[in-house]
Write a protein that holds these residues in place. Structure first.
Motif, short mmCIF file in Angstrom:
data_model
loop_
_atom_site.label_atom_id
_atom_site.label_comp_id
_atom_site.label_asym_id
_atom_site.label_seq_id
_atom_site.Cartn_x
_atom_site.Cartn_y
_atom_site.Cartn_z
N SER A 123 68.76 -77.52 -3.51
CA SER A 123 68.04 -78.31 -2.95
C SER A 123 68.63 -79.59 -2.30
O SER A 123 68.05 -80.40 -2.16
N ARG A 150 57.75 -76.70 -5.91
CA ARG A 150 58.24 -75.59 -6.51
C ARG A 150 59.40 -74.87 -5.86
O ARG A 150 59.51 -74.88 -4.66
N LEU A 151 60.65 -74.93 -6.48
CA LEU A 151 61.69 -74.34 -5.92
C LEU A 151 61.91 -73.04 -6.39
O LEU A 151 61.96 -72.79 -7.35
N LEU A 153 65.06 -70.38 -6.21
CA LEU A 153 66.67 -70.66 -5.76
C LEU A 153 67.18 -69.37 -6.40
O LEU A 153 66.71 -68.27 -7.10
N ALA A 186 69.71 -79.92 -8.73
CA ALA A 186 68.33 -79.85 -9.63
C ALA A 186 68.21 -81.22 -10.17
O ALA A 186 67.11 -81.79 -10.37
N THR A 208 61.00 -74.85 -11.39
CA THR A 208 62.13 -74.20 -10.66
C THR A 208 62.07 -72.81 -11.19
O THR A 208 62.13 -72.44 -12.55
N THR A 210 64.24 -68.90 -10.32
CA THR A 210 65.34 -68.15 -9.56
C THR A 210 65.08 -66.55 -9.53
O THR A 210 64.24 -65.99 -10.24
N SER A 284 61.82 -68.53 -14.60
CA SER A 284 61.84 -69.97 -14.98
C SER A 284 63.06 -70.31 -15.53
O SER A 284 63.91 -69.44 -16.25
#
Length: 285
Positions: A123, A150-151, A153, A186, A208, A210, A284
């Motif tokens: 980010s 909302r990320l 990654l 983050a 977040t 992944t 998550s």
């Protein structure tokens, strides 16, 4: 790896000046009709030659952000009306149709309820773009009710294609380094926006997740009606690890990558694509 870094080296100096002034205009720090600092003042501020400053001002004038009035100076114009925009209203440079993330984020923060969906390597770029509107909120210039992020990654625990050691694809150190960069950025994001909630200035929600995929594109969906897409480049990069070891890796580089606005159909498809990952294989953290 710096998470996201250009392969072409530093920006040209006139671009650095133009970017700084452009961001101030878009953020409202230099209001429409305000006079910009004189060329002499800009030369002192940036430590550059007058010709470099003049080149930056010409760029801003060509883009419609400023106008030069003979004998009076350079003044900020109404860039929302003068700068070409795509159908969703995001200002962009006429020569390339690309969008500055800082400008798009600044515009998104004019809304009462702000939503940001981001799919990226870290980010880092988003954090940099958020710093200016967060400052405006702290000063009371902006008063959003809520900010939801909302990320999405890459998971550094997965066997990602990139980053990887040029000579040893099984070397886990590049992925461990990526994990550290993701964690650092983050924390920066949570501190940056969390401070607003702690001060009672906005309700903030940051989620977040992944996925075991190295992103080849960076995507930002803003307030549900603006979408930006950029492309990461893959290139060799020499990095220094925590133990001082220099390692040559294949890296995903993205700071300074051009972002392009999505049309309405592409935006809708991109939202569905993002949600499909978010609601299925994304985990998550």
């Amino acid at each position: 790896m710096n998470g996201e870094r250009t392969t072409g080296g530093a920006r040209r100096e006139w671009e650095r000046v133009a970017d700084s002034l452009r961001h101030q205009i878009v953020a409202g720090e230099i209001a429409v009709g305000d006079q910009l600092p004189t060329q002499a003042e800009l030369v002192d501020e940036f430590g550059l030659a007058r010709a470099t400053v003049q080149r930056a001002l010409k760029e801003l004038q060509d883009e419609g952000y400023v106008e030069s009035i003979q004998g009076k100076g350079v003044f900020a114009r109404n860039w929302r009306n003068q700068t070409p925009a795509h159908a969703n209203g995001v200002a962009h440079r006429p020569d390339s149709a690309s969008v500055e993330l800082d400008d798009a984020i600044a515009e998104a923060f004019e809304a009462e309820h702000i939503t940001i969906d981001a799919y990226c390597l870290t980010s880092e770029s988003l954090n940099a773009a958020l710093s200016r509107p967060v400052g405006r909120i702290l000063r009371g210039d902006l008063t959003p009710s809520s900010i939801t992020v909302r990320l999405l990654l890459p998971s550094p625990d997965a066997l990602l294609a990139i980053p990887r050691n040029v000579s040893d694809r099984d070397d886990a150190r590049p992925r461990r380094r990526l994990a550290g960069l993701i964690d650092l950025q983050a924390r920066v994001l949570h501190n940056l926006l969390g401070d607003l909630e702690n001060r009672g200035l906005a309700t903030v929600v940051i989620e977040t997740k992944t996925v075991p995929i190295t992103p080849m594109t960076k995507i930002y969906l803003l307030n549900g009606d603006q979408g930006l897409t950029g492309y990461y480049s893959v290139a060799p990069n020499n990095v220094v690890l925590d133990d001082g070891t220099t390692l040559s890796i294949y890296d995903v580089l993205g700071v300074g990558a051009k972002l392009y606005p999505q049309g309405s159909l592409q935006l809708e498809e991109c939202r569905r694509w993002f949600d499909s990952l978010w609601n299925t294989i994304a985990e998550s953290v």
